[in-house]
Design an enzyme around this catalytic site. Sequence first.
Site, PDB file in Angstrom:
ATOM      1  N   ASN A 108      -8.012   1.339   9.329  1.00 41.07           N
ATOM      2  CA  ASN A 108      -6.742   1.378   9.888  1.00 41.07           C
ATOM      3  C   ASN A 108      -6.973   1.426  11.482  1.00 41.07           C
ATOM      4  OD1 ASN A 108      -5.999   2.211   7.383  1.00 41.07           O
ATOM      5  ND2 ASN A 108      -5.507   4.240   7.717  1.00 41.07           N
ATOM      6  N   HIS A 138      -3.208  10.793   0.733  1.00 40.97           N
ATOM      7  CA  HIS A 138      -2.799  10.852   2.088  1.00 40.97           C
ATOM      8  C   HIS A 138      -2.085  12.051   2.489  1.00 40.97           C
ATOM      9  CE1 HIS A 138      -1.250   7.120   4.941  1.00 40.97           C
ATOM     10  NE2 HIS A 138      -1.119   8.490   5.447  1.00 40.97           N
ATOM     11  N   TYR A 197      -5.691   1.304  15.443  1.00 44.44           N
ATOM     12  CA  TYR A 197      -4.463   1.533  16.425  1.00 44.44           C
ATOM     13  C   TYR A 197      -5.002   1.533  17.735  1.00 44.44           C
ATOM     14  CZ  TYR A 197      -1.926   3.101  12.426  1.00 44.44           C
ATOM     15  OH  TYR A 197      -1.000   3.119  11.180  1.00 44.44           O
ATOM     16  N   GLU A 224      -7.832   7.877   5.704  1.00 40.83           N
ATOM     17  CA  GLU A 224      -8.570   8.794   6.817  1.00 40.83           C
ATOM     18  C   GLU A 224      -9.143  10.073   6.764  1.00 40.83           C
ATOM     19  OE1 GLU A 224      -5.137   8.417   9.788  1.00 40.83           O
ATOM     20  OE2 GLU A 224      -5.132   6.330   9.799  1.00 40.83           O
ATOM     21  N   ARG A 262       0.772  -1.354  -0.039  1.00 41.27           N
ATOM     22  CA  ARG A 262      -0.105  -0.012  -0.042  1.00 41.27           C
ATOM     23  C   ARG A 262       1.001   1.298   0.071  1.00 41.27           C
ATOM     24  NH1 ARG A 262      -2.825   2.954   4.553  1.00 41.27           N
ATOM     25  NH2 ARG A 262      -3.992   4.492   3.225  1.00 41.27           N
ATOM     26  N   GLU A 297      -3.967  -0.404   7.647  1.00 41.66           N
ATOM     27  CA  GLU A 297      -2.882   0.082   8.510  1.00 41.66           C
ATOM     28  C   GLU A 297      -3.259  -0.591  10.010  1.00 41.66           C
ATOM     29  OE1 GLU A 297      -2.150   4.154   9.086  1.00 41.66           O
ATOM     30  OE2 GLU A 297      -2.266   4.538   6.893  1.00 41.66           O
TER      31      GLU A 297
HETATM   32  O1  IFM Z   1       1.556   7.745  10.493  1.00 45.30           O
HETATM   33  C1  IFM Z   1       0.179   7.595  10.345  1.00 45.30           C
HETATM   34  C2  IFM Z   1      -0.467   7.240   8.850  1.00 45.30           C
HETATM   35  O2  IFM Z   1      -0.092   8.364   8.064  1.00 45.30           O
HETATM   36  C3  IFM Z   1      -1.955   7.482   9.015  1.00 45.30           C
HETATM   37  N1  IFM Z   1      -2.514   6.385  10.078  1.00 45.30           N
HETATM   38  C4  IFM Z   1      -1.922   6.580  11.262  1.00 45.30           C
HETATM   39  C5  IFM Z   1      -0.426   6.451  11.140  1.00 45.30           C
HETATM   40  C6  IFM Z   1       0.316   6.413  12.685  1.00 45.30           C
HETATM   41  O3  IFM Z   1      -0.074   7.453  13.174  1.00 45.30           O
END
Ligand code: IFM
Length: 465
Positions: free
Chosen positions: A311, A143, A313, A188, A99, A370
């Site tokens: 994505n 992005h 986290y 995002e 990606r 992600e």
């Molecule tokens: O680095 C970023 C990425 O550009 C977008 N998603 C979260 C990642 C970590 O913060």
Amino acid sequence: MEVTGAEAAKPKNSTGLGAKPNASEAQFPANFLWGTATAAYQIEGAWKEDGKGESIWDRFAHTPGKIKGGDTGDVACDSYHRYREDIAIMRAMGMKSARFSIAWPRILPNGTGAVNDKGLDFYKRYVDALLAAGIRPSCTLYHWDLPQALQDKGGWPNRDMAGWFADYAAIVTKALGDRVTAYAIFNEPYVFCYCGYGIGVHAPGIADMGQCLKAAHVANLAQGDAFRAMRAIAPNAQIGGAYNMSPAVPATDSAEDRAAAERMHAVNNIFFIEPALTGAYPKAFAPLEQMGFQPGDETRLRAALDWIGINYYFRMKVRADASEKMMGYRAEIPHEGPLTHFGWEVWPQGLYDIVTRIGRDYHLPIEITENGCAYADPPGRDGTIKDGRRTAYFRAHLTELARAIKDGAPVRGYHAWSLLDNFEWGEGYSQRFGLVWVDFRHGRRIIKDSGHWYGQVAAMGAVQP
Ligand code: IFM
């Protein structure tokens, strides 16, 4: 240890990674897309080379006080020049999907108008090198590096942006359409609208919730317009998007907190999916007037996405809070689990929770676009990087993902964030997310232990406990 060819994927016997799969491991489907993710501004450097125009991130990073340590993406990982090395690393790690994102100002230095062929040629070469390495290119069109010339015309809150973006999307699809079959329109959109226009911690640095809401609506219109333009050019391409998602956990069992958590889900997780798939904003949050909604927009918002990128986290704890005028809630990352170097809670079950919910609600193929963690572990005396916490992070998240797939979630791929340590936006180079360590002074790359481990997972299609 320098990175050389197939060295990367050799089994590491000390960690038992060469062993045969066994019954208790987390198994993935045979054709699962194992990959890594990167983004143009975070890795490319070459910020004014070969005719590239200025982006809002160039301008923001060059503004004193905006980025930790005064860092910029001027050179970053120098991937504009070293991309063949990056691709050799991916290949050595056995990756099936890469990606990456396109820098709009490389293609259209002023955002609209004359195309810079040198910019398009770079991405053609990049994609050809991926294909030659047997890796699927998965191309994100945006992005976050908007041409500064378009910010000078108002940026995302300006409705004209939708048409300008669709024109850019068409140019890229025409140029790469015979080589690329997987596209994400945005990365995002919530983050670039909220952080860029709502609270000003990202480029272009505007802190105005009114502008944020307008930007979000225009981004949704742009997603629809771009989708139609791309579909007309590449009818067989898989067109989707990459959306940041955090499962919303009510802080208490009260009806107010539960409603607040649903509102957060609407704002944070599905605000750019619902309009595309249904033509309407989520009922839990739809301030149409403040967003500048006009009659007919409900048709333009639509985009029959082929796939949804997640994505993930962290999860969020949400409590109702009437003093928060706009949203009516307060959300924060809990600290019950261990924390990464960034201070983000490690909560693998959150991946299971969000993936199963999105799978259930939308019935579309899902890719994890992600997932990853920042830890600072440097090379040791022997030149290796013993980042056991990162390996543990990926092991736990992949185990939860395998459980979600077993329970019916239609997940077809996973991209670790990130291939390389890179420019982490407002944090500069202080947060290292890579499976590969980068020496930002000389550009040298070293695959971390976690990268070797991930290569073995990809080779075996399974995660051992
Ligand atoms: O680095 C970023 C990425 O550009 C977008 N998603 C979260 C990642 C970590 O913060």
